[in-house]
Design an enzyme around this catalytic site. Structure first.
Site, PDB file in Angstrom:
ATOM      1  CG  MET A   1      37.220  43.582  35.375  1.00 33.91           C
ATOM      2  SD  MET A   1      36.588  41.923  35.680  1.00 33.91           S
ATOM      3  CE  MET A   1      35.968  41.557  34.036  1.00 33.91           C
TER       4      MET A   1
ATOM      5  CE1 TYR B   1      39.933  33.662  30.932  1.00 35.96           C
ATOM      6  CE2 TYR B   1      37.693  33.039  30.389  1.00 35.96           C
ATOM      7  CZ  TYR B   1      38.576  33.906  30.991  1.00 35.96           C
ATOM      8  OH  TYR B   1      38.104  35.018  31.659  1.00 35.96           O
TER       9      TYR B   1
ATOM     10  CG  ASP C   1      48.912  43.904  37.073  1.00 39.42           C
ATOM     11  OD1 ASP C   1      47.665  43.844  36.986  1.00 39.42           O
ATOM     12  OD2 ASP C   1      49.679  43.653  36.119  1.00 39.42           O
TER      13      ASP C   1
ATOM     14  CB  VAL D   1      50.128  36.681  41.685  1.00 35.57           C
ATOM     15  CG1 VAL D   1      49.336  35.932  42.727  1.00 35.57           C
ATOM     16  CG2 VAL D   1      49.873  38.180  41.840  1.00 35.57           C
TER      17      VAL D   1
HETATM   18  N1  LIG Z   1      37.202  41.041  30.240  1.00 35.29           N
HETATM   19  C1  LIG Z   1      36.314  40.064  30.152  1.00 35.29           C
HETATM   20  O1  LIG Z   1      35.499  39.989  29.223  1.00 35.29           O
HETATM   21  C2  LIG Z   1      36.220  39.041  31.254  1.00 35.29           C
HETATM   22  C3  LIG Z   1      35.086  38.215  31.310  1.00 35.29           C
HETATM   23  C4  LIG Z   1      34.972  37.267  32.310  1.00 35.29           C
HETATM   24  C5  LIG Z   1      35.984  37.151  33.248  1.00 35.29           C
HETATM   25  N2  LIG Z   1      37.081  37.962  33.185  1.00 35.29           N
HETATM   26  C6  LIG Z   1      38.103  37.788  34.227  1.00 35.29           C
HETATM   27  O2  LIG Z   1      38.186  38.979  34.987  1.00 35.29           O
HETATM   28  C7  LIG Z   1      39.514  39.138  35.526  1.00 35.29           C
HETATM   29  C8  LIG Z   1      40.047  40.525  35.162  1.00 35.29           C
HETATM   30  O3  LIG Z   1      40.124  40.624  33.742  1.00 35.29           O
HETATM   31  P1  LIG Z   1      40.357  42.000  32.946  1.00 35.29           P
HETATM   32  O4  LIG Z   1      39.331  42.047  31.910  1.00 35.29           O
HETATM   33  O5  LIG Z   1      40.510  43.114  33.937  1.00 35.29           O
HETATM   34  O6  LIG Z   1      41.744  41.646  32.241  1.00 35.29           O
HETATM   35  P2  LIG Z   1      43.094  42.506  32.125  1.00 35.29           P
HETATM   36  O7  LIG Z   1      43.936  41.776  31.143  1.00 35.29           O
HETATM   37  O8  LIG Z   1      42.775  43.924  31.866  1.00 35.29           O
HETATM   38  O9  LIG Z   1      43.735  42.378  33.587  1.00 35.29           O
HETATM   39  C9  LIG Z   1      44.393  41.230  34.050  1.00 35.29           C
HETATM   40  C10 LIG Z   1      45.627  41.672  34.834  1.00 35.29           C
HETATM   41  O10 LIG Z   1      46.263  40.524  35.413  1.00 35.29           O
HETATM   42  C11 LIG Z   1      47.660  40.809  35.398  1.00 35.29           C
HETATM   43  N3  LIG Z   1      48.449  39.579  35.531  1.00 35.29           N
HETATM   44  C12 LIG Z   1      48.522  38.557  34.637  1.00 35.29           C
HETATM   45  N4  LIG Z   1      49.395  37.626  35.086  1.00 35.29           N
HETATM   46  C13 LIG Z   1      49.887  38.080  36.268  1.00 35.29           C
HETATM   47  C14 LIG Z   1      50.825  37.574  37.213  1.00 35.29           C
HETATM   48  N5  LIG Z   1      51.456  36.387  37.024  1.00 35.29           N
HETATM   49  N6  LIG Z   1      51.086  38.299  38.330  1.00 35.29           N
HETATM   50  C15 LIG Z   1      50.476  39.494  38.527  1.00 35.29           C
HETATM   51  N7  LIG Z   1      49.564  40.026  37.671  1.00 35.29           N
HETATM   52  C16 LIG Z   1      49.287  39.326  36.557  1.00 35.29           C
HETATM   53  C17 LIG Z   1      47.899  41.496  34.055  1.00 35.29           C
HETATM   54  O11 LIG Z   1      49.126  42.189  34.063  1.00 35.29           O
HETATM   55  C18 LIG Z   1      46.680  42.372  33.939  1.00 35.29           C
HETATM   56  O12 LIG Z   1      46.931  43.693  34.407  1.00 35.29           O
HETATM   57  C19 LIG Z   1      40.328  37.981  34.931  1.00 35.29           C
HETATM   58  O13 LIG Z   1      40.350  36.925  35.846  1.00 35.29           O
HETATM   59  C20 LIG Z   1      39.516  37.587  33.707  1.00 35.29           C
HETATM   60  O14 LIG Z   1      39.753  36.235  33.332  1.00 35.29           O
HETATM   61  C21 LIG Z   1      37.226  38.898  32.213  1.00 35.29           C
END
Ligand SMILES: NC(=O)c1ccc[n+]([C@@H]2O[C@H](COP(=O)([O-])OP(=O)(O)OC[C@H]3O[C@@H](n4cnc5c(N)ncnc54)[C@H](O)[C@@H]3O)[C@@H](O)[C@H]2O)c1
Length: 238
Positions: free
Chosen positions: A13, A139, A32, A51
């Site tokens: 995202m 979660y 990131d 972060v």
């Molecule tokens: N994909 C889904 O189905 C879904 C559904 C509902 C909510 N979400 C939420 O949407 C958001 C984005 O999810 P996504 O699907 O893009 O996941 P993703 O895993 O592709 O992206 C998450 C990013 O966060 C980064 N990250 C993790 N810990 C970190 C830290 N300590 N410092 C800096 N960066 C860090 C990771 O490196 C990763 O690039 C998240 O909050 C997730 O919980 C996702």
């Protein structure tokens, strides 16, 4: 120069959000854990960083003149696990990445936003906070906390014209989705049989669906919206 910060900027995202905001003429600063972002643009500044490291976040924010907005797209998933098998370390990690990171970023940016008497913070939580699936208790608790934290900030920061909102995505087509399946499950099968079927509109949410909502909530068109939660979930929460 006014900049929007995106955390988790190299994620599924996060990347779509960065691209959409840059395409709409904004300057974006992304952070990131990933070494690099696959997106590059003269109006996009990327830094590898954690972060959860307060000092690193403060230094990252200090180099920006004005922070117009923050989009927290950082997060980690949980594979479906019975509660008695979830370790304390894992619970703490989920709470740190999905909740503490929001607090750390808010502490760093709010003084700048207060000074400017404007700003928008968007926290990406999850529809699972209100429509849970079994085995995702850590979660889901973290996403409920993310929403409560947004609402608490919204009332605290409204006098400074700082808006704070939450987005609840439904199952979204990023690499994270497969991580919600039980360990050892076939990810493609789980996507179709569990996730697509759980969405009344009959499809997964795309990162662009989320990015379009982010663009709207950051814009002046949303200037009366604060403390709200937007479900971008194809009806999954119904
Ligand atoms: N994909 C889904 O189905 C879904 C559904 C509902 C909510 N979400 C939420 O949407 C958001 C984005 O999810 P996504 O699907 O893009 O996941 P993703 O895993 O592709 O992206 C998450 C990013 O966060 C980064 N990250 C993790 N810990 C970190 C830290 N300590 N410092 C800096 N960066 C860090 C990771 O490196 C990763 O690039 C998240 O909050 C997730 O919980 C996702």
């Amino acid at each position: 120069m006014e900049t929007v910060i995106v955390t988790g900027a190299a994620g599924g995202m996060g990347q779509a959000i960065v691209k959409t905001l840059v395409d709409s003429g904004l300057h974006v600063a992304g952070i990131d854990l990933a070494e690099q972002s696959s997106f590059s643009h003269p109006h996009f500044f990327y830094e590898q960083g954690n972060v959860l490291d307060e000092e690193q976040v403060q230094t990252f924010v200090d180099q920006l003149d004005e922070v117009r907005g923050v989009v927290n797209a950082i997060g980690i998933a949980q594979s479906a696990t019975p509660v008695e098998e979830v370790s304390m370390d894992f619970w703490n990690k989920v709470m740190d990445v999905n909740v503490k990171s929001l607090f750390i970023m808010a502490k760093a940016v709010v003084p700048k936003m207060k000074q400017a008497q404007k700003g928008t913070i968007l926290n990406i939580a999850s529809i699972s906070a209100v429509r849970p699936r079994p085995g995702l208790q850590a979660y889901i608790a973290s996403k409920g906390a993310a929403e409560s934290f947004s609402r608490a900030l919204a009332i605290e920061l409204a006098p400074f014209q700082i808006r704070v909102n939450t987005i609840h995505p439904g199952p979204a087509d990023t690499q994270m989705l497969g991580q919600f399946a039980a360990e050892g499950a076939n990810i493609e099968e789980a996507k179709q049989q569990i996730f697509v079927q759980s969405v009344p509109l009959g499809r997964l949410i795309t990162p662009e669906d989320i990015a379009n909502s982010v663009r709207f909530l950051l814009s002046d068109e949303a200037s009366a919206i604060t403390g709200a939660t937007l479900h971008v979930d194809g009806g999954r929460g119904l």
